[in-house]
Scaffold this motif. Structure first.
Motif: not given
Length: 284
Positions: A196-198, A223-224, A249-251, A264-271
């Protein structure tokens, strides 16, 4: 010593009581069964008070009691309930007297509430102050006018918010006044963990402290984020080098940047295979 402890816990039943100003249940010993919503007179460290039974009486278990177990004196009568209402009116008058004394002595303290015990043997004043207050003269003045024992209790800003109540940023009643019985530590690291922005003003509640809700999702974010690279890490994706500027991490989406483009790349595409994540992520 053993006989004293057995005598202290000489109750056939254990009953949980809630008081009007608090949602936290407290355990008391009882010699008879009580039912939910029964109003009872109990002996507390402050004196006699009226509370409401929130859990049906259960067989007494010393393991469920921390410290000394105070007794339930009796079921509250109509006279007790009427006395409680009279005490509320009496407390308003006592609060006016106390406020006048504070102004006269020019003390740096903000009075929050006032409450009499059931038998009017003691009156408790709650106040907020940024510094330690020398209220010895105040005690003398109050004792002279109220003719009972006086207790002045300093509380923190979070306790004040719990007592006063209000609406939070989410549009609902503040958690502290709605259901929280105890306050857990909330640190700025929890906001960092949730990326979050501080901005302290936006992260603070009505009490001026960090919002309690930062703690609710902290374990889930931890955890995420497990196994993910840190922000500003360098990564090679589809033959090009990028910097990970942010992650949701939610999306499950990461924002990749270099001098030519932003993607903007999904985690599934990256890893696609989590085991290969660290091989594809390089810190330069």
């Amino acid at each position: 010593m053993k006989e004293k402890k057995e005598k202290e816990f000489d109750f056939p039943y254990l009953v949980y009581i809630q008081f009007e100003e608090s949602k936290k249940p407290y355990s008391f010993g009882a010699h008879e069964k009580y039912h939910v919503n029964d109003m009872v007179v109990v002996e507390t460290v402050r004196g006699q008070e009226i509370g409401k039974v929130c859990v049906p009486a259960i067989p007494f278990d010393p393991k469920k009691v921390k410290g000394e177990c105070k007794p339930i004196v009796r079921k509250a009568s109509q006279a007790d309930l009427e006395q409680k209402e009279k005490n509320k009116e009496k407390a308003k008058h006592a609060m006016e007297i106390c406020a006048a004394c504070i102004r006269h002595l020019d003390l740096d303290m903000h009075l929050i509430s006032c409450e009499y015990t059931l038998d009017c043997a003691k009156v408790i004043f709650m106040y907020v102050s940024d510094e330690r207050v020398d209220f010895r003269q105040l005690l003398k003045d109050l004792a002279h006018q109220l003719h009972c024992r006086i207790e002045l209790r300093q509380i923190g800003p979070r306790n004040k918010a719990k007592m006063v109540g209000g609406i939070g940023n989410c549009g609902m009643e503040c958690c502290c006044s709605r259901f929280l019985s105890e306050f857990d530590t909330v640190s700025i690291n929890m906001a960092k963990n949730q990326m979050l922005a501080l901005n302290i003003s936006k992260l603070s509640g009505q009490c001026g402290k960090l919002m309690c809700c930062l703690r609710y999702e902290n374990d889930e974010y931890t955890q995420l984020k497990k196994g993910l690279p840190k922000l500003n890490s360098q990564i090679v994706f589809e033959g090009n080098k990028y910097r990970i500027s942010s992650m949701n991490v939610l999306q499950k989406q990461a924002k990749l940047e270099n001098r030519e483009e932003v993607r903007f790349v999904s985690f599934d595409e990256l890893w696609p295979n989590k085991g290969e994540k660290h091989e594809k992520t390089k810190k330069l």
